[in-house]
Structures are given as structure tokens and as C-alpha cells.
Design a protein around this motif. Sequence first.
Motif, PDB file in Angstrom:
ATOM      1  N   HIS A   8      42.128  46.920  35.426  1.00 30.16           N
ATOM      2  CA  HIS A   8      42.712  46.524  34.142  1.00 30.16           C
ATOM      3  C   HIS A   8      43.360  47.740  33.484  1.00 30.16           C
ATOM      4  O   HIS A   8      43.183  48.868  33.962  1.00 30.16           O
ATOM      5  CB  HIS A   8      41.601  45.965  33.235  1.00 30.16           C
ATOM      6  N   ILE A  12      39.986  50.758  32.554  1.00 28.26           N
ATOM      7  CA  ILE A  12      38.908  49.769  32.679  1.00 28.26           C
ATOM      8  C   ILE A  12      38.995  49.088  34.045  1.00 28.26           C
ATOM      9  O   ILE A  12      40.061  48.639  34.464  1.00 28.26           O
ATOM     10  CB  ILE A  12      39.003  48.724  31.548  1.00 28.26           C
ATOM     11  N   THR A  13      37.860  49.040  34.742  1.00 25.56           N
ATOM     12  CA  THR A  13      37.797  48.375  36.052  1.00 25.56           C
ATOM     13  C   THR A  13      36.647  47.380  36.043  1.00 25.56           C
ATOM     14  O   THR A  13      35.541  47.717  35.608  1.00 25.56           O
ATOM     15  CB  THR A  13      37.552  49.408  37.173  1.00 25.56           C
ATOM     16  N   ALA A  14      36.899  46.177  36.520  1.00 22.32           N
ATOM     17  CA  ALA A  14      35.826  45.205  36.705  1.00 22.32           C
ATOM     18  C   ALA A  14      35.309  45.312  38.133  1.00 22.32           C
ATOM     19  O   ALA A  14      36.084  45.452  39.070  1.00 22.32           O
ATOM     20  CB  ALA A  14      36.343  43.792  36.444  1.00 22.32           C
ATOM     21  N   SER A  27      30.560  43.568  36.215  1.00 22.16           N
ATOM     22  CA  SER A  27      30.248  44.784  35.463  1.00 22.16           C
ATOM     23  C   SER A  27      31.584  45.470  35.175  1.00 22.16           C
ATOM     24  O   SER A  27      32.536  45.310  35.941  1.00 22.16           O
ATOM     25  CB  SER A  27      29.355  45.686  36.318  1.00 22.16           C
ATOM     26  N   HIS A  28      31.668  46.201  34.064  1.00 23.89           N
ATOM     27  CA  HIS A  28      32.895  46.940  33.785  1.00 23.89           C
ATOM     28  C   HIS A  28      32.621  48.439  33.741  1.00 23.89           C
ATOM     29  O   HIS A  28      31.612  48.866  33.185  1.00 23.89           O
ATOM     30  CB  HIS A  28      33.530  46.470  32.471  1.00 23.89           C
ATOM     31  N   PHE A 176      34.163  44.481  24.601  1.00 25.02           N
ATOM     32  CA  PHE A 176      33.320  44.110  25.738  1.00 25.02           C
ATOM     33  C   PHE A 176      32.233  43.193  25.181  1.00 25.02           C
ATOM     34  O   PHE A 176      31.390  43.630  24.398  1.00 25.02           O
ATOM     35  CB  PHE A 176      32.729  45.361  26.396  1.00 25.02           C
ATOM     36  N   TYR A 226      36.594  41.465  27.267  1.00 26.80           N
ATOM     37  CA  TYR A 226      36.057  41.676  28.613  1.00 26.80           C
ATOM     38  C   TYR A 226      34.700  40.991  28.685  1.00 26.80           C
ATOM     39  O   TYR A 226      33.732  41.437  28.078  1.00 26.80           O
ATOM     40  CB  TYR A 226      35.959  43.165  28.926  1.00 26.80           C
ATOM     41  N   SER A 231      35.280  38.653  33.339  1.00 25.53           N
ATOM     42  CA  SER A 231      36.191  39.758  33.060  1.00 25.53           C
ATOM     43  C   SER A 231      37.226  39.431  31.977  1.00 25.53           C
ATOM     44  O   SER A 231      36.925  38.735  31.020  1.00 25.53           O
ATOM     45  CB  SER A 231      36.825  40.276  34.352  1.00 25.53           C
ATOM     46  N   ARG A 232      38.446  39.906  32.139  1.00 27.18           N
ATOM     47  CA  ARG A 232      39.363  39.980  31.005  1.00 27.18           C
ATOM     48  C   ARG A 232      40.025  38.650  30.668  1.00 27.18           C
ATOM     49  O   ARG A 232      40.540  37.957  31.538  1.00 27.18           O
ATOM     50  CB  ARG A 232      40.463  40.991  31.330  1.00 27.18           C
TER      51      ARG A 232
END
Length: 316
Positions: A8, A12-14, A27-28, A176, A226, A231-232
Motif C-alpha cells: 500500500h 504500509i504493507t499488508a 497484519s500490517h 488502522f 486499514y 486490509s485497505r
Amino acid sequence: MQPRLIHHPDGITAVDTEYLRPGHAASHIIRHAGHAAFVDVGTNDSVPYLLAALETLGVAREAVDYLFLTHVHLDHAGGAGRLMQELPNARAVLHPRGAPHMIDPQMLIAGSKVVYREERFHQLYGELVPIPAERVRVVSDGERYSLAGRDLELIHTPGHALHHYVIVDEAHASIFTGDTFGISYRELDTPKGAFIIPTTTPTQFDPEQLVASIDRMLGYAPESMYLMHFSRVTDVPRLAESLKAQIREFARIARGQADAADPYAAIRAAMRDLWLGMAQRHGGALSDTQIEDLLEDDLDLNTQGLIVWLRRQNKG
Ligand SMILES: [Zn+2]
């Protein structure tokens, strides 16, 4: 060990925690100026995926400063103790009502076994590893944390659970949300956008608190939410309206079915009909059976949570 990642904006990474099925829980990881934090972590079985994700992203385990655990439901926080053992500098950040249960998980285990039954509990969550008290930070409402200079505001958001907080990343118009902004599976996306449902898991669901928490989050005018599941999402005002309307409808359904011969079956059937009707109006390619399969566990958990809420009401 190949982690499923979604990249993202804004560092930010899922990471798919592989809980129940791919695409169910994320999880982020937030990366900023060479440091990193996790928001929710999944279960013990998720830990290898999270460590592999750090490796893929080139983040050293020593660079993880925080585990932000939005609340202590085990699909969010069950793997935290084990993950902390691999992250020497990390602190676990918890709501005051949640922190004692991660330091001594006995009550949490007992409570979760009521919801999930003994055998399924072990299958899903295994042995919970306690987090040493000196590695826990207890967060007060509105407290700010700095991730290497990135300002994060943590606000208490009861409604899904009393031990819930969310993380506001105001500079990036993001929040989040843990479970406070519901559940939105990507399989139910259509050209009209995301499809969203509230989660009313036992035992602390409270409709008025949940609506108030959603309104409080909207006060920050976020562009992205998030979610742990999944997720997003953007288009936040439309989704918020849908969530609030459903929460009010759930309360109405639950009250209306309180005296039914089998309140569980009646509430579950009404929620199923509500969701199938909404999904049909939302368009998309899935059949009713496919939609029901996807939402089956949420129908069960939400119905259980509404029954517990009804009982609490009756006790006054
Ligand atoms: Zn939850």
C-alpha cells in the motif's frame, strides 16, 4: 515460506496471516525512516509469515519498535508473545483492559474456549506465550506514539470490544481500525466498490458505543481504513453509513427475536437475509451460496455476540 503481501502507499504493507483462509486476516507493517511497527499480528501460526515478510521487505528484526495490538481477540493478538521472542527491541502496545490478559493469558484462554470449544481452540491458537510485563506499554486514550518521527495517535474505541483502540496516522489520512470499522472481504468487491459488515463478536459488543467509535474515527476525515479483515478500504463515508445502518438493524433484529423459540436461529436467519439482500443490490458475480459460505463464520460469531448483548440488556 512465501508470505502473501499487499503493498500500500505510505510505507504500509499488508501481510496475510493465513488465519482460516487466505484473504481473511491481515497484519500490517508500517515502515518509517528505517524503523517498523506491526499492527495486529494474527496467531502463533502466523508468526513465520510475519518474519518472512520482514525479510522480504529488508527490515531487520531489531528495527521493529512496536507491536500495536488493537485488541486482544486471538485472531489479532494470539501470536504476539511468540513474535515478541523474535523481535528484541519491540514493545507490545495495549489498551489498559487488554494488557493484563497478554501478560497472563489464562482468562483469555478460558474465555476463548467458551466461544471456540476446546479442540478448535487448540487447532486455531495453540499455546499462548505470555508477554513479559516489562515489554508492555499501556496506552491511554489520545496518547501519541512516534515511530521514528512518524506521529501516531491512539484512541480508545469501544463497541466491538472494551479493550479496543485504533491507530490514527493523521499525516497520511489513515486509520488502522482493528475490528472497529468492520470486515470487508475483497471477494465481495464489485464495480460499486467494497462491501462491508460490522463484527459483533462476543462478549462486549455494544451498538451505541460502536456507532460512537465510528463517528469519532470519521472526525479525522480519513481517506483509508486499514482493517484486519481485510486490509485497505477507501470510500470511507459510504462504508461508515452502511456499518452504522447495519449496527442499528442488528440491534433491532436482536430485540425483535429475543422471545423467539430459538433466538439464535431467528437472529442468524435475519442477518443472513439482510446480508444477501445487500450483496445482491451491490452486484457482483458470486451466488448466494458462495456469499453465504464466505460469511458463515461471521454469521455465527455475530449472532453469538448479539445473544450475549441481549442477555446483558435483560440483566439491566
Ligand atoms: Zn475482534
